[in-house]
Design a protein around this motif. Structure first.
Motif, mmCIF file in Angstrom:
data_model
loop_
_atom_site.group_PDB
_atom_site.id
_atom_site.type_symbol
_atom_site.label_atom_id
_atom_site.label_comp_id
_atom_site.label_asym_id
_atom_site.label_seq_id
_atom_site.Cartn_x
_atom_site.Cartn_y
_atom_site.Cartn_z
ATOM 1 N N MET A 2 -100.520 81.437 -2.363
ATOM 2 C CA MET A 2 -100.132 80.705 -3.561
ATOM 3 C C MET A 2 -98.980 81.417 -4.268
ATOM 4 S SD MET A 2 -102.465 79.304 -6.748
ATOM 5 C CE MET A 2 -103.919 79.665 -5.865
ATOM 6 N N LYS A 3 -98.012 80.617 -4.734
ATOM 7 C CA LYS A 3 -96.885 81.182 -5.477
ATOM 8 C C LYS A 3 -97.358 81.721 -6.823
ATOM 9 C CE LYS A 3 -93.446 77.897 -3.748
ATOM 10 N NZ LYS A 3 -92.516 76.831 -4.150
ATOM 11 N N GLN A 4 -96.656 82.741 -7.334
ATOM 12 C CA GLN A 4 -96.993 83.298 -8.644
ATOM 13 C C GLN A 4 -96.546 82.354 -9.762
ATOM 14 O OE1 GLN A 4 -95.511 87.259 -9.284
ATOM 15 N NE2 GLN A 4 -96.601 87.483 -11.219
ATOM 16 N N TYR A 5 -95.424 81.661 -9.553
ATOM 17 C CA TYR A 5 -94.904 80.696 -10.526
ATOM 18 C C TYR A 5 -94.459 79.448 -9.783
ATOM 19 C CZ TYR A 5 -94.832 84.635 -13.689
ATOM 20 O OH TYR A 5 -95.213 85.708 -14.463
ATOM 21 N N LYS A 6 -94.666 78.299 -10.413
ATOM 22 C CA LYS A 6 -94.235 77.037 -9.830
ATOM 23 C C LYS A 6 -93.462 76.258 -10.874
ATOM 24 C CE LYS A 6 -97.832 76.058 -6.447
ATOM 25 N NZ LYS A 6 -98.878 75.087 -6.071
ATOM 26 N N ASP A 10 -92.589 70.805 -8.899
ATOM 27 C CA ASP A 10 -93.474 71.090 -7.766
ATOM 28 C C ASP A 10 -94.802 70.346 -7.837
ATOM 29 O OD1 ASP A 10 -91.629 72.848 -6.619
ATOM 30 O OD2 ASP A 10 -92.435 74.562 -7.736
ATOM 31 N N PRO A 128 -101.231 79.543 -10.950
ATOM 32 C CA PRO A 128 -99.846 80.027 -10.993
ATOM 33 C C PRO A 128 -99.237 79.754 -12.359
ATOM 34 C CG PRO A 128 -100.219 78.646 -9.050
ATOM 35 C CD PRO A 128 -101.424 78.512 -9.928
#
Length: 183
Positions: A2-6, A10, A128
Motif C-alpha cells: 500500500m502507498k503511504q500517500y494517495k 486515485d 494512506p
C-alpha cells in the motif's frame, strides 16, 4: 504494498443511475432514503478504494436536500477523499440530477461521510495519507479538519454530566417550546 500517500484522483468514484418509479415516495419524487443509500454505497466504494480495506460508515455530516429528484431523471453521484486521519477518511459526496429530455441539471445535495477502515477482525487500521496537490485540496482538507474539531467540541459541550441548563435556558425563549421544570 500500500502507498503511504494517495492522490484524490486515485480513489474518486462516480455512478449514474436512472431513477425508477420504485424509487419514489408518496409525493412522486425520489425518496430521500434511496438517495442516502446510494450516497453511503459510493462513500464506501471511495473509502475502500483509497484504503484498500473494508470500510464502515462512522458518521454522516449534514445532508440537506436542495432540490427534489423526479422519476425518470438520471442521478450522478461523485465521491472523493477530502481528509485522512489515522484510520478514518472523510468522503465528500455530491449528488446531481439531469432531466434526460430537457438536459436541465440540478445540484441536489452534498454531504460528508466519515468512513473507517477495518481489518478482518473488525479492528480499525491505518489508511494512506492524502496527497494534496491544489488549492481546492487544501480547502477541502482544512474544512474537514475543522468540521471534525467543531463536532467534537459540540458533543462534549452538551454531555449530560457537565451540562449547565442555566447557561442555555435563555436559548429556549421565543422557540416553539414551553419550559415546565419539575426538579
Amino acid at each position: 504494498m500500500m502507498k503511504q500517500y494517495k492522490g484524490v484522483k486515485d480513489s474518486q468514484v462516480s455512478i449514474t443511475e436512472l431513477m425508477l418509479p420504485s424509487h419514489s415516495n408518496f409525493g412522486g419524487k425520489v425518496h430521500g432514503g434511496h438517495i442516502l443509500n446510494l450516497m453511503d454505497q459510493i462513500a464506501f466504494a471511495c473509502a475502500s478504494k483509497h484504503s484498500q480495506r473494508y470500510c464502515v460508515t462512522a458518521s454522516v455530516n449534514r445532508v440537506d436536500f436542495l432540490n427534489p429528484i423526479d422519476v425518470g431523471e438520471l442521478v450522478t453521484l461523485r465521491a472523493s477523499i477530502n481528509y485522512t486521519g489515522k484510520t478514518s477518511m472523510v468522503v465528500g459526496v455530491r449528488v446531481d440530477s439531469e432531466n434526460i429530455t430537457t438536459g436541465e441539471k440540478k445540484h441536489c445535495n452534498s454531504s460528508y461521510f466519515t468512513m473507517v477502515a477495518k481489518d478482518e477482525n473488525g479492528k480499525s487500521v491505518p489508511v494512506p495519507g492524502l496527497l494534496v496537490t491544489d488549492k481546492q485540496g487544501i480547502r477541502r482538507f482544512a474544512r474537514s479538519k475543522y468540521r471534525k474539531l467543531e463536532a467534537r467540541q459540540r458533543d462534549t459541550k452538551f454531555e449530560s454530566y457537565k451540562f449547565d441548563p442555566e447557561q442555555y435556558i435563555h436559548e429556549l425563549e421565543n422557540e416553539n417550546c414551553m419550559v415546565d421544570l419539575k426538579f
